[in-house]
Design an enzyme around this catalytic site. Structure first.
Site, PDB file in Angstrom:
ATOM      1  N   ASP A 143      64.760  29.104  39.061  1.00 14.27           N
ATOM      2  CA  ASP A 143      66.105  29.665  39.225  1.00 14.27           C
ATOM      3  C   ASP A 143      66.778  29.960  37.881  1.00 14.27           C
ATOM      4  O   ASP A 143      67.997  29.844  37.742  1.00 14.27           O
ATOM      5  CB  ASP A 143      66.994  28.708  40.034  1.00 14.27           C
ATOM      6  CG  ASP A 143      66.507  28.537  41.459  1.00 14.27           C
ATOM      7  OD1 ASP A 143      65.887  29.471  41.987  1.00 14.27           O
ATOM      8  OD2 ASP A 143      66.737  27.454  42.044  1.00 14.27           O
ATOM      9  N   ALA A 144      65.991  30.351  36.892  1.00  7.39           N
ATOM     10  CA  ALA A 144      66.544  30.562  35.553  1.00  7.39           C
ATOM     11  C   ALA A 144      66.244  31.951  35.000  1.00  7.39           C
ATOM     12  O   ALA A 144      66.501  32.217  33.824  1.00  7.39           O
ATOM     13  CB  ALA A 144      66.005  29.499  34.584  1.00  7.39           C
TER      14      ALA A 144
END
Length: 284
Positions: free
Chosen positions: A228-229
């Site tokens: 999720d980056a």
């Protein structure tokens, strides 16, 4: 009217005269610019631009545009992409058990909100095969666990090659793609059910409820090896109140997820997104 166009996405070290130099390449070859936008990131020292022009009357055959522009781009130390409007991308939608984003993407494609084909759906559960059958899309159930992940990813990669896929859309696919997979197929967009970087990982609505937040959000981003980056393409938020339970957060969040993912996919397909570092510019 549908006019055949070409689009350049360019990033390069900032310097004087870049707009004129790029525009003159198109003007000198008889092109008519219909959209142009640019941004300068002064901290990074980068110039970023998107420029689209009509190919009707353009003097260069399309197969010569890339080498001709390459001669200009090289001394500018530019990274660039060239796209043509009659090239129709092929999407693979990956899902688990939730159907709301899957339905939304298919219906928007059927309504011709964006130009793309959706020939393939891959899932780690059999639950949504009925959706694929309803729209005549091939569906592959490939269960994944920690013991078979590498072998199953090989099957997934074979399918992507077989169906000539350009972009993966993780439409609530509740699995992490391995770094090895991403090295071999880096073109993937994910929808995450929070306003990143808040509440990374699983159960963000429960975490948001426990924290007592007053807004929740959704984030569409490119997938990288870090959870999720990846570079963020699109985000939005909705207000919640102390009266909302976790079920209310989930209901409101699903509405956001549909819209945010659709916007991100549309921007990508229209070649409006430029990645630099872990950031994006999304041209209007």
């Amino acid at each position: 009217m549908n006019r055949l166009t070409a689009t350049l996405l360019i990033s390069c070290p900032d310097r004087q005269g870049l707009v004129a130099k790029i525009a003159n390449f198109i003007y000198a070859n008889g092109g008519n610019i219909i959209h142009a936008d640019q941004h300068t990131d002064f901290a990074a020292g980068l110039f970023l631009t998107r420029i689209e022009w009509q190919l009707e009357g353009f003097h260069l055959p399309r197969e010569l545009i890339a080498p001709a522009f390459g001669a200009i781009a090289q001394p500018l130390e530019a990274q660039w992409q060239l796209h043509f409007s009659d090239t129709i991308p092929r999407l693979a939608i990956w899902v688990s058990r939730q159907e709301h984003c899957l339905f939304d993407l298919i219906l928007r494609q059927q309504a011709k909100e964006y130009a793309a084909e959706i020939p393939l759906i891959i899932s780690n559960h059999p639950d949504l095969e009925w959706v694929a059958k309803q729209f005549g899309i091939d569906y592959y159930y490939i269960p994944v666990n920690k013991d078979n992940k590498a072998a199953q990813e090989e099957k997934q990669l074979e399918l992507l090659h077989q169906y000539d896929i350009d972009l993966i859309v993780l439409a609530k696919y509740m699995q992490i793609l391995s770094p090895e997979f991403m090295t071999r197929f880096p073109q993937a967009i994910n929808i995450h059910h929070s306003f990143l970087p808040a509440f990374v990982g699983a159960n963000p609505y429960q975490k948001a409820y426990e924290r007592g937040v007053k807004i929740i959000g959704a984030t569409a981003h490119y997938v990288t090896s870090e959870l999720d980056a990846g570079p963020i393409i699109e985000q939005d938020v909705v207000r919640i109140s102390h009266r909302d339970e976790v079920s209310d957060l989930i209901r409101k969040g699903k509405d956001l997820e549909r819209v945010v993912l659709a916007r991100a996919v549309r921007s990508h397909l229209q070649h409006r997104v430029l990645i630099y570092g872990n950031k994006t510019v999304v041209f209007e």
